[in-house]
Design a protein around this motif. Structure first.
Motif, PDB file in Angstrom:
ATOM      1  N   GLY A 194     -40.492  11.584  31.124  1.00 10.70           N
ATOM      2  CA  GLY A 194     -40.764  11.137  29.766  1.00 10.70           C
ATOM      3  C   GLY A 194     -39.672  11.471  28.767  1.00 10.70           C
ATOM      4  N   LEU A 195     -38.614  12.137  29.178  1.00  9.84           N
ATOM      5  CA  LEU A 195     -37.537  12.505  28.280  1.00  9.84           C
ATOM      6  C   LEU A 195     -36.277  11.725  28.658  1.00  9.84           C
ATOM      7  N   GLU A 196     -35.566  11.211  27.646  1.00 13.08           N
ATOM      8  CA  GLU A 196     -34.340  10.457  27.898  1.00 13.08           C
ATOM      9  C   GLU A 196     -33.181  11.423  28.112  1.00 13.08           C
ATOM     10  N   VAL A 197     -32.584  11.368  29.293  1.00 14.89           N
ATOM     11  CA  VAL A 197     -31.473  12.248  29.642  1.00 14.89           C
ATOM     12  C   VAL A 197     -30.218  11.407  29.841  1.00 14.89           C
ATOM     13  N   LYS A 198     -29.133  11.806  29.177  1.00 13.15           N
ATOM     14  CA  LYS A 198     -27.883  11.065  29.277  1.00 13.15           C
ATOM     15  C   LYS A 198     -27.168  11.436  30.570  1.00 13.15           C
ATOM     16  N   LYS A 199     -26.776  10.416  31.353  1.00  9.66           N
ATOM     17  CA  LYS A 199     -26.060  10.634  32.603  1.00  9.66           C
ATOM     18  C   LYS A 199     -24.872   9.673  32.664  1.00  9.66           C
ATOM     19  N   THR A 200     -24.101   9.791  33.728  1.00 12.00           N
ATOM     20  CA  THR A 200     -22.956   8.907  33.937  1.00 12.00           C
ATOM     21  C   THR A 200     -23.071   8.273  35.319  1.00 12.00           C
ATOM     22  N   TYR A 201     -22.813   6.968  35.394  1.00  9.07           N
ATOM     23  CA  TYR A 201     -22.869   6.276  36.680  1.00  9.07           C
ATOM     24  C   TYR A 201     -21.851   6.873  37.640  1.00  9.07           C
ATOM     25  N   SER A 202     -22.223   6.882  38.915  1.00  8.44           N
ATOM     26  CA  SER A 202     -21.322   7.345  39.965  1.00  8.44           C
ATOM     27  C   SER A 202     -21.465   6.408  41.159  1.00  8.44           C
ATOM     28  N   ILE A 203     -20.341   5.931  41.668  1.00  8.35           N
ATOM     29  CA  ILE A 203     -20.390   4.979  42.777  1.00  8.35           C
ATOM     30  C   ILE A 203     -19.315   5.328  43.804  1.00  8.35           C
ATOM     31  N   SER A 204     -19.675   5.263  45.066  1.00  8.01           N
ATOM     32  CA  SER A 204     -18.712   5.528  46.136  1.00  8.01           C
ATOM     33  C   SER A 204     -17.992   4.227  46.488  1.00  8.01           C
ATOM     34  N   PRO A 205     -16.819   4.309  47.100  1.00  2.34           N
ATOM     35  CA  PRO A 205     -16.109   3.083  47.500  1.00  2.34           C
ATOM     36  C   PRO A 205     -16.946   2.198  48.414  1.00  2.34           C
ATOM     37  N   ASN A 206     -17.679   2.807  49.346  1.00  2.00           N
ATOM     38  CA  ASN A 206     -18.506   2.011  50.261  1.00  2.00           C
ATOM     39  C   ASN A 206     -19.554   1.203  49.516  1.00  2.00           C
ATOM     40  N   THR A 207     -20.211   1.861  48.543  1.00  2.74           N
ATOM     41  CA  THR A 207     -21.238   1.170  47.760  1.00  2.74           C
ATOM     42  C   THR A 207     -20.601   0.093  46.891  1.00  2.74           C
ATOM     43  N   TYR A 208     -19.438   0.410  46.321  1.00  2.63           N
ATOM     44  CA  TYR A 208     -18.743  -0.554  45.467  1.00  2.63           C
ATOM     45  C   TYR A 208     -18.439  -1.843  46.229  1.00  2.63           C
ATOM     46  N   TYR A 209     -17.856  -1.717  47.416  1.00  3.82           N
ATOM     47  CA  TYR A 209     -17.497  -2.915  48.189  1.00  3.82           C
ATOM     48  C   TYR A 209     -18.728  -3.617  48.748  1.00  3.82           C
ATOM     49  N   LYS A 210     -19.770  -2.869  48.986  1.00  2.00           N
ATOM     50  CA  LYS A 210     -21.041  -3.472  49.417  1.00  2.00           C
ATOM     51  C   LYS A 210     -21.590  -4.359  48.294  1.00  2.00           C
ATOM     52  N   TYR A 211     -21.560  -3.838  47.052  1.00  2.00           N
ATOM     53  CA  TYR A 211     -22.029  -4.627  45.912  1.00  2.00           C
ATOM     54  C   TYR A 211     -21.156  -5.867  45.713  1.00  2.00           C
ATOM     55  N   LYS A 212     -19.841  -5.725  45.917  1.00  4.92           N
ATOM     56  CA  LYS A 212     -18.944  -6.871  45.774  1.00  4.92           C
ATOM     57  C   LYS A 212     -19.287  -7.965  46.784  1.00  4.92           C
ATOM     58  N   ARG A 213     -19.544  -7.565  48.023  1.00  9.05           N
ATOM     59  CA  ARG A 213     -19.901  -8.544  49.055  1.00  9.05           C
ATOM     60  C   ARG A 213     -21.206  -9.253  48.685  1.00  9.05           C
ATOM     61  N   GLU A 214     -22.185  -8.490  48.218  1.00 10.19           N
ATOM     62  CA  GLU A 214     -23.470  -9.085  47.846  1.00 10.19           C
ATOM     63  C   GLU A 214     -23.302 -10.064  46.686  1.00 10.19           C
ATOM     64  N   LEU A 215     -22.443  -9.706  45.725  1.00  9.58           N
ATOM     65  CA  LEU A 215     -22.197 -10.609  44.592  1.00  9.58           C
ATOM     66  C   LEU A 215     -21.518 -11.896  45.040  1.00  9.58           C
ATOM     67  N   LYS A 216     -20.541 -11.777  45.926  1.00  8.55           N
ATOM     68  CA  LYS A 216     -19.845 -12.959  46.421  1.00  8.55           C
ATOM     69  C   LYS A 216     -20.794 -13.869  47.201  1.00  8.55           C
ATOM     70  N   ASN A 217     -21.664 -13.261  48.008  1.00 15.62           N
ATOM     71  CA  ASN A 217     -22.617 -14.051  48.798  1.00 15.62           C
ATOM     72  C   ASN A 217     -23.619 -14.777  47.911  1.00 15.62           C
ATOM     73  N   SER A 218     -23.953 -14.158  46.786  1.00 11.86           N
ATOM     74  CA  SER A 218     -24.942 -14.771  45.890  1.00 11.86           C
ATOM     75  C   SER A 218     -24.331 -15.810  44.968  1.00 11.86           C
ATOM     76  N   LEU A 219     -23.007 -15.703  44.739  1.00 14.30           N
ATOM     77  CA  LEU A 219     -22.356 -16.622  43.810  1.00 14.30           C
ATOM     78  C   LEU A 219     -21.663 -17.799  44.506  1.00 14.30           C
ATOM     79  N   TYR A 220     -21.248 -17.599  45.739  1.00 12.50           N
ATOM     80  CA  TYR A 220     -20.454 -18.668  46.394  1.00 12.50           C
ATOM     81  C   TYR A 220     -21.156 -19.164  47.654  1.00 12.50           C
TER      82      TYR A 220
END
Length: 244
Positions: A218-244
């Motif tokens: 119930g409390l808003e806590v400020k954080k910072t996004y963190s992403i690993s290279p594997n997750t980053y490229y996984k998201y890129k592949r998913e975006l490309k598959n959904s867009l093209y």
């Protein structure tokens, strides 16, 4: 000082409703939140609150069950805080607020210094015991509701198992992480593979430095996004598959 104590039983539950209910009536309350799994040692925040609360302070609960799910323990805590002159407020059970209890005591019949006092003393004792009984009943009802819920949950799981229904998440189910969409939005906007001008390394650096707010009990806590290279490229592949 006014404290608002809010408790949930698991991290998957939302505590926002309790906070909202307390703040609606006591906007100045200092909110204390806790995840409580069922034993005294699991309530460090409540234990700390009991140590710092002073006479004339107020503790507000959304309901009596937030103070204790055990009737005996709940009544003992109530009685001690009442004797310490700490005000207790239960939004859903106002009839057992300490202020109501104090009124019951102050409304006792006045002695007359006559034999009638024997009768009046008996009436006063009866009124006091009646007030105490109302408090006990409230805690016992809260304890019963928790017990009934556990029993219904157990029976529901047994019934589902008997009927060969899936209990829990199926194997292989894909769970969407809440941070996935905003991170993908950054990739779409910044990566030169899509609509941006940045390299993959630059985009990952941007993502890892982007702040966001997460609701924790119930409390808003400020954080910072963190992403690993594997997750980053996984998201890129998913975006490309959904867009093209």
């Amino acid at each position: 000082m006014i404290y608002g104590y809010c408790r949930i039983s698991t991290e998957h539950q939302s505590i926002e409703r309790q906070i909202r209910n307390i703040k609606a009536q006591y906007s100045q309350a200092q909110i204390i939140t806790e995840v409580f799994t069922g034993t005294k040692v699991d309530r460090p925040q409540f234990t700390r609150l009991l140590e710092i609360v002073k006479a004339e302070d107020t503790i507000v609960f959304d309901s009596v069950s937030r103070m204790s799910r055990n009737a005996k323990e709940g009544y003992e805590i109530y009685e001690k805080l009442f004797k310490d002159n700490v005000n207790l407020i239960f939004l859903k059970e106002p009839h057992i607020n300490t202020e109501t209890y104090k009124k019951a005591l102050s409304n006792q019949l006045t002695m007359t210094d006559t034999p009638v006092d024997y009768i009046l003393e008996g009436i006063n004792r009866y009124l006091l015991e009646l007030a105490k009984e109302q408090i006990r009943i409230a805690f016992e009802q809260a304890e019963k509701e928790v017990s009934d819920l556990r029993q219904r949950t157990k029976e529901g799981l047994q019934t589902a198992k008997f009927n060969n229904k899936q209990v829990g998440r199926k194997k292989g189910t894909i769970i969407k992480v809440k941070k996935e969409k905003p991170i993908k939005d950054i990739i779409l906007a910044k990566s030169k593979s899509f609509n941006g001008k940045n390299t993959d390394a630059e985009v990952m650096s941007i993502i890892n430095g982007t702040p966001y707010f997460e609701d924790i009990h119930g409390l808003e806590v400020k954080k910072t996004y963190s992403i690993s290279p594997n997750t980053y490229y996984k998201y890129k592949r998913e975006l490309k598959n959904s867009l093209y």
